[in-house]
Design a protein around this motif. Structure first.
Motif, PDB file in Angstrom:
ATOM      1  N   VAL A 142      -9.762 -11.629  -8.356  1.00 47.72           N
ATOM      2  CA  VAL A 142     -10.548 -12.301  -7.320  1.00 47.72           C
ATOM      3  C   VAL A 142     -10.555 -11.431  -6.070  1.00 47.72           C
ATOM      4  O   VAL A 142      -9.668 -10.596  -5.863  1.00 47.72           O
ATOM      5  N   LEU A 143     -11.545 -11.643  -5.226  1.00 47.17           N
ATOM      6  CA  LEU A 143     -11.590 -10.940  -3.953  1.00 47.17           C
ATOM      7  C   LEU A 143     -10.351 -11.296  -3.136  1.00 47.17           C
ATOM      8  O   LEU A 143      -9.964 -12.461  -3.064  1.00 47.17           O
ATOM      9  N   ALA A 144      -9.727 -10.305  -2.542  1.00 48.58           N
ATOM     10  CA  ALA A 144      -8.569 -10.539  -1.684  1.00 48.58           C
ATOM     11  C   ALA A 144      -9.058 -10.773  -0.260  1.00 48.58           C
ATOM     12  O   ALA A 144     -10.063 -10.214   0.162  1.00 48.58           O
ATOM     13  N   ASP A 145      -8.334 -11.598   0.470  1.00 51.89           N
ATOM     14  CA  ASP A 145      -8.635 -11.817   1.881  1.00 51.89           C
ATOM     15  C   ASP A 145      -7.969 -10.693   2.657  1.00 51.89           C
ATOM     16  O   ASP A 145      -6.759 -10.719   2.897  1.00 51.89           O
ATOM     17  N   VAL A 146      -8.751  -9.679   3.040  1.00 46.29           N
ATOM     18  CA  VAL A 146      -8.179  -8.504   3.688  1.00 46.29           C
ATOM     19  C   VAL A 146      -7.564  -8.828   5.045  1.00 46.29           C
ATOM     20  O   VAL A 146      -6.722  -8.082   5.531  1.00 46.29           O
ATOM     21  N   CYS A 162      -5.455  -8.958  -8.849  1.00 46.61           N
ATOM     22  CA  CYS A 162      -5.469  -9.401 -10.245  1.00 46.61           C
ATOM     23  C   CYS A 162      -4.552 -10.610 -10.418  1.00 46.61           C
ATOM     24  O   CYS A 162      -3.809 -10.983  -9.507  1.00 46.61           O
ATOM     25  N   ALA A 163      -4.590 -11.216 -11.579  1.00 45.86           N
ATOM     26  CA  ALA A 163      -3.797 -12.410 -11.868  1.00 45.86           C
ATOM     27  C   ALA A 163      -2.297 -12.142 -11.757  1.00 45.86           C
ATOM     28  O   ALA A 163      -1.513 -13.065 -11.547  1.00 45.86           O
ATOM     29  N   GLU A 164      -1.883 -10.881 -11.862  1.00 45.74           N
ATOM     30  CA  GLU A 164      -0.467 -10.520 -11.712  1.00 45.74           C
ATOM     31  C   GLU A 164      -0.095 -10.262 -10.259  1.00 45.74           C
ATOM     32  O   GLU A 164       1.061 -10.001  -9.952  1.00 45.74           O
ATOM     33  N   GLY A 165      -1.084 -10.290  -9.356  1.00 44.50           N
ATOM     34  CA  GLY A 165      -0.813 -10.088  -7.938  1.00 44.50           C
ATOM     35  C   GLY A 165      -1.035  -8.671  -7.435  1.00 44.50           C
ATOM     36  O   GLY A 165      -0.842  -8.393  -6.260  1.00 44.50           O
ATOM     37  N   HIS A 166      -1.417  -7.753  -8.327  1.00 48.55           N
ATOM     38  CA  HIS A 166      -1.649  -6.376  -7.906  1.00 48.55           C
ATOM     39  C   HIS A 166      -2.922  -6.279  -7.074  1.00 48.55           C
ATOM     40  O   HIS A 166      -3.945  -6.876  -7.407  1.00 48.55           O
TER      41      HIS A 166
END
Length: 78
Positions: free
Chosen positions: A53-57, A14-18
């Motif tokens: 956004v999708l995270a780069d796992v 999320c935009a907060e980094g979670h």
């Protein structure tokens, strides 16, 4: 796990980094050129509706990935 345990999961940030997961990432097949890279999803960590956004796992540690997969979003708007 939650209701989407049998379905493919997407790890998002999320935009907060979670970091958390969702059963599907809405309209991901339209790509960033059509709607932009983010979608509005209620973050299960802070409870707010956030652009996610999708995270780069590949960039996540094993503990980060495991925690994200345990934290499931259940509501999204677009």
């Amino acid at each position: 796990m939650g209701r989407g345990s049998m379905e493919q999961r997407a790890v998002v940030r999320c935009a907060e980094g979670h970091l958390f997961s969702t059963t599907t990432f809405p309209m991901q097949n339209l790509g960033p050129g059509r709607l932009g890279p983010g979608r509005l999803i209620r973050c299960p960590q802070c409870g707010r509706l956030r652009s996610s956004v999708l995270a780069d796992v590949r960039e996540l540690s094993e503990p980060q990935l495991a925690r994200a997969l345990r934290s499931e979003a259940v509501e999204f708007l677009a």
